[in-house]
Design a protein around this motif. Structure first.
Motif, PDB file in Angstrom:
ATOM      1  N   PRO A   1       0.745  -1.242  -0.076  1.00  0.00           N
ATOM      2  CA  PRO A   1      -0.113   0.102   0.121  1.00  0.00           C
ATOM      3  C   PRO A   1       0.910   1.524  -0.119  1.00  0.00           C
ATOM      4  O   PRO A   1       0.915   2.137   1.092  1.00  0.00           O
ATOM      5  CB  PRO A   1      -0.810  -0.255   1.190  1.00  0.00           C
ATOM      6  N   VAL A   2       1.662   1.431  -1.067  1.00  0.00           N
ATOM      7  CA  VAL A   2       2.260   2.691  -1.441  1.00  0.00           C
ATOM      8  C   VAL A   2       2.062   3.439  -2.591  1.00  0.00           C
ATOM      9  O   VAL A   2       1.532   2.578  -3.439  1.00  0.00           O
ATOM     10  CB  VAL A   2       3.872   2.355  -1.211  1.00  0.00           C
ATOM     11  N   VAL A   3       2.284   4.451  -2.700  1.00  0.00           N
ATOM     12  CA  VAL A   3       2.205   5.238  -3.977  1.00  0.00           C
ATOM     13  C   VAL A   3       3.549   5.822  -4.373  1.00  0.00           C
ATOM     14  O   VAL A   3       4.295   6.453  -3.746  1.00  0.00           O
ATOM     15  CB  VAL A   3       1.075   6.596  -3.910  1.00  0.00           C
TER      16      VAL A   3
ATOM     17  N   ARG B   1      12.527  -1.949   2.118  1.00  0.00           N
ATOM     18  CA  ARG B   1      13.879  -1.929   1.056  1.00  0.00           C
ATOM     19  C   ARG B   1      13.175  -1.049  -0.164  1.00  0.00           C
ATOM     20  O   ARG B   1      12.466  -1.626  -0.647  1.00  0.00           O
ATOM     21  CB  ARG B   1      14.133  -3.217   0.911  1.00  0.00           C
ATOM     22  N   VAL B   2      13.955  -0.025  -0.672  1.00  0.00           N
ATOM     23  CA  VAL B   2      13.392   0.531  -1.867  1.00  0.00           C
ATOM     24  C   VAL B   2      14.702   0.623  -2.408  1.00  0.00           C
ATOM     25  O   VAL B   2      15.974   0.950  -2.369  1.00  0.00           O
ATOM     26  CB  VAL B   2      13.170   2.107  -1.573  1.00  0.00           C
TER      27      VAL B   2
ATOM     28  N   SER C   1      11.448  -0.285  -6.896  1.00  0.00           N
ATOM     29  CA  SER C   1      10.915  -1.349  -6.281  1.00  0.00           C
ATOM     30  C   SER C   1      10.887  -1.175  -4.519  1.00  0.00           C
ATOM     31  O   SER C   1      11.751  -0.602  -4.116  1.00  0.00           O
ATOM     32  CB  SER C   1      11.642  -2.616  -6.482  1.00  0.00           C
ATOM     33  N   VAL C   2       9.644  -1.371  -4.186  1.00  0.00           N
ATOM     34  CA  VAL C   2       9.408  -0.971  -2.684  1.00  0.00           C
ATOM     35  C   VAL C   2       8.724  -2.216  -2.118  1.00  0.00           C
ATOM     36  O   VAL C   2       7.784  -2.766  -2.619  1.00  0.00           O
ATOM     37  CB  VAL C   2       8.456   0.321  -2.283  1.00  0.00           C
TER      38      VAL C   2
ATOM     39  N   THR D   1       4.954  -6.087  -2.010  1.00  0.00           N
ATOM     40  CA  THR D   1       5.910  -5.544  -2.864  1.00  0.00           C
ATOM     41  C   THR D   1       5.215  -4.573  -3.893  1.00  0.00           C
ATOM     42  O   THR D   1       4.282  -5.095  -4.329  1.00  0.00           O
ATOM     43  CB  THR D   1       6.927  -6.487  -3.632  1.00  0.00           C
ATOM     44  N   ARG D   2       5.761  -3.421  -4.344  1.00  0.00           N
ATOM     45  CA  ARG D   2       5.385  -2.514  -5.445  1.00  0.00           C
ATOM     46  C   ARG D   2       6.397  -2.264  -6.278  1.00  0.00           C
ATOM     47  O   ARG D   2       7.355  -1.756  -5.772  1.00  0.00           O
ATOM     48  CB  ARG D   2       4.302  -1.464  -4.865  1.00  0.00           C
TER      49      ARG D   2
END
Length: 167
Positions: free
Chosen positions: A45-47, A71-72, A118-119, A129-130
């Motif tokens: 749940p990230v933008v 981790r980004v 990648s997050v 992951t997104r």
């Protein structure tokens, strides 16, 4: 009563009990308009947004839920080479409604290339992951005329059918 009645009666009562258990008066949780229908794999749940320049980008990640062990990473596709460290955050924790920004340096590829962000981390007790991709540049003639067959999916989305590797 005859024998057939004794044989059929227990089956009739079993069907009656089954029908009573599967009544249409079951309570189902109401769906809310704020919760979109889930289709496909659950994502973090990230933008993720990126403001791209000629040789750098400002990557912004907004966390819509508390996250731990985040981790980004960034990397390039189609000729784009990330020249800054590819790991922007490692084992970081973010409370809900937090925004993190990172500066990324890169060298563009010929034509159109992509910066991929990648997050990954633990969100609401589950590993998620997104991945987001940002295109920069104008496609070259060879990029425009790929050997893929262009088609539309059942819902009108554009898809490319790539030839199989026969080696």
């Amino acid at each position: 009563m005859n024998r057939k009645t004794f044989a059929v009666l227990p089956g009739f009562f079993a069907l009656l009990a089954l029908a009573a258990c599967s009544s249409s008066t079951k309570s189902t949780p109401p769906s809310t308009a704020s919760e979109p229908a889930v289709q496909g794999k659950l994502e973090a749940p990230v933008v993720v947004n990126a403001q791209l320049e000629n040789a750098s980008a400002r990557v912004t990640v907004r966390f819509d839920a508390p996250a731990t062990g985040v981790r980004v990473n960034v990397h390039g596709l189609d000729g784009l080479v990330v020249t800054s460290p590819p790991t922007l955050a490692e084992n970081a924790d973010f409370p809900q409604a937090t925004t993190a920004s990172y500066d990324v340096a890169y060298t563009r590829g010929a034509g159109r290339s992509h910066l991929v962000v990648s997050v990954s981390g633990e969100f609401k007790g589950a590993q998620r992951t997104r991945v987001a991709s940002f295109a920069i540049g104008t496609p070259t003639d060879s990029q425009r005329s790929s050997n893929a067959t262009k088609a539309e999916g059942a819902n009108g989305e554009r898809i490319k059918v790539m030839p199989a590797d026969t080696q």
